[in-house]
Motif scaffolding. Sequence first.
Motif, PDB file in Angstrom:
ATOM      1  N   SER A  74     110.145  30.434  43.903  1.00 23.67           N
ATOM      2  CA  SER A  74     110.386  29.284  44.767  1.00 23.67           C
ATOM      3  C   SER A  74     111.854  28.889  44.668  1.00 23.67           C
ATOM      4  CB  SER A  74     109.501  28.110  44.349  1.00 23.67           C
ATOM      5  OG  SER A  74     109.934  27.616  43.098  1.00 23.67           O
ATOM      6  N   GLY A 123     112.074  30.861  51.637  1.00 22.97           N
ATOM      7  CA  GLY A 123     110.789  31.484  51.315  1.00 22.97           C
ATOM      8  C   GLY A 123     110.881  32.997  51.373  1.00 22.97           C
ATOM      9  N   ARG A 124     109.731  33.635  51.265  1.00 26.82           N
ATOM     10  CA  ARG A 124     109.722  35.107  51.261  1.00 26.82           C
ATOM     11  C   ARG A 124     110.240  35.647  52.592  1.00 26.82           C
ATOM     12  NH1 ARG A 124     105.683  36.963  54.216  1.00 26.82           N
ATOM     13  NH2 ARG A 124     103.978  35.557  54.684  1.00 26.82           N
ATOM     14  N   SER A 180     102.664  33.132  47.300  1.00 24.82           N
ATOM     15  CA  SER A 180     103.976  33.703  47.013  1.00 24.82           C
ATOM     16  C   SER A 180     103.903  35.144  46.505  1.00 24.82           C
ATOM     17  CB  SER A 180     104.720  32.839  45.992  1.00 24.82           C
ATOM     18  OG  SER A 180     104.013  32.815  44.773  1.00 24.82           O
TER      19      SER A 180
END
Length: 118
Positions: A18, A27-28, A74
């Motif tokens: 994070s 974010g990813r 995640s």
Amino acid sequence: MMESIASPLPTVTLTWLSSREGGRKSGRPTAPVHVPTCVFPLGGEKAVQPGWPAVADEIFSILLEEIGTAGSPSTRRYNVDFVAPDLVARFVQPGADVVVLEGGKVVALGRFDEVVQR
């Protein structure tokens, strides 16, 4: 932009850090194939090499194509290839760890699941 990895070597399960943990603020990644860099922790580097992993002796370009989820939001599974696959062959084994970097910053931690020999 690359749309897919034609002949993946391994699959990897990655957990994206994070922004609070120092990972990506956005974010990813969402591109079909993401191309960051990576290092392979072999043990003890952090203790003897200040600034590791950003200053690791061997940093490689890794290609990641998301193929599914793996538990938490995640954590994802990816098909993997490398810009120079012959140089990483000795590191890429089932159960081996990988650290994904962007600009010298750790953004994801992972472990190889399955490895296909070419």
